[in-house]
Design a protein around this motif. Structure first.
Motif, short mmCIF file in Angstrom:
data_model
loop_
_atom_site.label_atom_id
_atom_site.label_comp_id
_atom_site.label_asym_id
_atom_site.label_seq_id
_atom_site.Cartn_x
_atom_site.Cartn_y
_atom_site.Cartn_z
N GLY A 134 0.85 -1.20 0.00
CA GLY A 134 0.00 0.00 0.00
C GLY A 134 0.87 1.24 0.00
O GLY A 134 1.35 1.67 -1.04
N SER A 135 1.14 1.75 1.19
CA SER A 135 1.84 3.04 1.25
C SER A 135 3.35 2.86 1.04
O SER A 135 3.95 1.85 1.41
N ILE A 136 3.96 3.87 0.49
CA ILE A 136 5.41 3.85 0.25
C ILE A 136 6.18 3.79 1.57
O ILE A 136 7.23 3.15 1.65
N THR A 137 5.65 4.42 2.60
CA THR A 137 6.35 4.42 3.90
C THR A 137 6.50 2.99 4.43
O THR A 137 7.58 2.57 4.85
N TYR A 138 5.40 2.25 4.38
CA TYR A 138 5.45 0.88 4.89
C TYR A 138 6.26 -0.02 3.97
O TYR A 138 6.92 -0.94 4.42
N LEU A 180 8.90 0.86 2.25
CA LEU A 180 10.32 1.11 2.53
C LEU A 180 10.71 0.58 3.91
O LEU A 180 11.81 0.08 4.10
N LYS A 181 9.79 0.68 4.85
CA LYS A 181 10.07 0.15 6.18
C LYS A 181 10.25 -1.37 6.10
O LYS A 181 11.18 -1.94 6.70
N LYS A 195 11.12 -3.07 3.42
CA LYS A 195 12.36 -3.34 2.66
C LYS A 195 13.57 -3.28 3.59
O LYS A 195 14.44 -4.15 3.55
N VAL A 234 11.44 -2.27 -4.02
CA VAL A 234 10.15 -1.57 -3.98
C VAL A 234 9.65 -1.38 -5.40
O VAL A 234 10.40 -0.98 -6.29
N LYS A 281 6.17 0.07 -7.72
CA LYS A 281 4.82 0.64 -7.82
C LYS A 281 3.99 -0.40 -8.57
O LYS A 281 4.41 -0.89 -9.63
N ARG A 302 -8.32 -1.02 -4.70
CA ARG A 302 -8.01 0.18 -3.92
C ARG A 302 -7.26 1.26 -4.70
O ARG A 302 -7.06 2.35 -4.20
N GLY A 303 -6.79 0.92 -5.86
CA GLY A 303 -6.02 1.92 -6.61
C GLY A 303 -4.54 1.73 -6.44
O GLY A 303 -4.07 0.64 -6.11
N CYS A 304 -3.78 2.80 -6.64
CA CYS A 304 -2.32 2.70 -6.64
C CYS A 304 -1.79 2.12 -5.34
O CYS A 304 -2.30 2.43 -4.27
N SER A 305 -0.75 1.34 -5.47
CA SER A 305 -0.12 0.74 -4.29
C SER A 305 1.37 0.55 -4.54
O SER A 305 1.80 0.43 -5.69
N TYR A 306 2.10 0.51 -3.46
CA TYR A 306 3.49 0.08 -3.54
C TYR A 306 3.58 -1.31 -2.93
O TYR A 306 2.78 -1.70 -2.08
#
Lengths: 71, 381
Positions: free
Chosen positions: A9-13, A15-16, A18, A30, A32, A39-43
């Motif tokens: 989902g979020s880039i923060t999570y 990267l965390k 990773k 990581v 995209k 839900r739409g865009c996710s990482y």
């Protein structure tokens, strides 16, 4: 090389996750992911195949939720 | 030139901060958390690394508890509006900056909340107790006054709040980077800070910490880069509060600033600034026509030359190449408390780059101004 992909989902999570995996010796990338899920865009993370159980054990204590991604 | 206005913004910035800003603009120019190409991912890495650095610096349990904003004012507005509910009663100290008072005043004007001020003088717990109502659910307090450097006993206040279920927000604008600020030790629910003051980032950097997301509604809505098909902001941190494109250069500068501050040692910076302030206090307290409003508790020295408008003194010092700030410092509440509502006062605020030699030059200039005004008949009433 065969890989598994998890959706975070979020880039923060992403990267965390990773970084946590890198500390455990698992190299993840990581990515995209396309917005075809509900839900739409996710990482997410691209992982070496066969590591999912270890990955789950590392990410669970960090409260990083994820689901499998089907390309 | 001697720069003594670090409470407004720090200057100069460390070289590593400038270099990092240039590097990020030229090499990591993508939009963080939006795309999948290398420039976007590189920017995302920068943002994440800074988030980790901030979390570590303030002792937060996790990166996601740090939300980036453009300054402390936006951080304070955001957390206040995220937390208040109709009927809330908010307590704030009588030394708060307009970044705290104005949003609270606006919420009260709109009929959403009520508020009371508690005095910073004497027994603060008793002062707070006297202002409590059954509806008090939020308390917001600065760590160090931007006007006279008064240091609030945050741990004591937090203990009081915790025992009564009051949500405590700290404005760490004048303490972060100048002394150790640890959210676990303070035990606050939220903490707001600029990146461009004691942490030596550039203007446009700031953040807030929240202990948890529960009970906080989103304030700004917009793109967050994930879960984009939903009209709702994501329910998780930090995304719930980070609508729109983040300023990667500003955030990167904050990361570089924190690294620099930590390399210097926060305790060393605190000691240096307090030595500077102590020297000025010792000297100024001996001048018959100087009124001091501060104690050497921080790097801030607040004073007036009797009868002389604060802005005139600041202008005269600028003529000598010394940058200080006169006036009200965006803190009418504090000036009312200190008895300086007419004309304000002169504030000297030291930073990590100031030297004792600069303290001596400043004192020399202040002595000559003090003598000059005394000769013109300006004296204490």
């Amino acid at each position: 090389m065969l890989t598994d992909i998890i959706v975070i989902g979020s880039i923060t999570y992403a990267l965390k996750a990773k970084n946590a995996l890198r500390e455990a010796g698992i190299r993840a990338r990581v990515r995209k992911l396309d917005g075809s899920n509900r839900r739409g865009c996710s990482y997410g993370l691209e992982l070496p195949a066969g590591q999912l159980l270890t990955v789950a054990a590392i990410l669970r204590p960090l409260n990083i939720g994820y689901e499998m991604y089907n390309e | 030139m001697i720069y003594l206005d670090n409470a407004a913004t720090s200057y100069p910035k460390p070289e590593c901060v400038t270099e990092q800003v240039v590097r990020v603009i030229t090499e990591c120019g993508g939009n963080p958390g939006r795309s999948g190409h290398r420039l976007s991912l590189a920017a995302s890495e920068i943002v994440f690394r800074t988030r980790s650095a901030v979390a570590k610096h303030i002792g937060a349990k996790s990166e996601e508890n740090i939300i980036f904003t453009q300054n402390a004012t936006y951080a304070i507005n955001t957390i206040l509006r995220a937390k208040v509910k109709a009927g809330s009663h908010v307590l704030l100290s009588d030394m708060e900056h307009n970044s705290v008072w104005r949003p609270i005043w606006r919420l009260a004007q709109d009929g959403l909340i009520t508020y009371s001020l508690f005095s910073h003088e004497g027994d603060i717990r008793k002062n707070i107790q006297e202002k409590l109502t059954r509806k008090t659910d939020i308390l917001i307090c600065t760590h160090i006054s931007n006007v006279n450097g008064f240091v609030f006993p945050l741990e004591e206040i937090a203990f009081f709040c915790r025992a009564r279920g009051i949500y405590m927000i700290v404005d760490a604008s004048q303490s972060i980077g100048h002394r150790a600020v640890t959210v676990d030790k303070i035990d606050c629910d939220a903490l707001c800070a600029p990146g461009h003051k004691g942490l030596y980032g550039i203007q446009g950097s700031g953040f807030f910490y929240v202990r948890e997301a529960q009970g906080l509604k989103d304030v700004f809505q917009g793109g967050s880069g994930a879960h984009s098909l939903s009209p709702e902001m994501p329910d998780y941190l930090p995304d719930r509060f980070e609508a729109g494109t983040l300023s990667t250069p500003a955030i990167a500068s904050l990361g570089a600033g924190i690294a620099w501050v930590e390399a210097q040692g926060v305790e060393n910076i605190e000691n240096r600034e307090r030595s500077f302030s102590r020297r000025l206090h010792e000297y100024l307290s001996d001048l018959p026509n100087v009124i001091l409003y501060s104690k050497p508790e921080s790097g801030i020295v607040a004073f007036n030359i009797a009868g002389v408008p604060a802005d005139e003194v600041a202008e005269r010092l600028d003529g000598f190449g010394i940058c200080v700030r006169g006036g009200y410092h965006c803190s009418p509440l504090a000036h009312r408390s200190l008895g300086t509502p007419e004309g304000g006062l002169v504030r000297i605020s030291a930073g990590a780059f100031n030297t004792m030699g600069e303290a001596e030059v400043t004192l020399y200039r202040l002595l000559s101004l003090s003598k000059e005004y005394a000769a013109q008949g300006y004296k204490k009433k």
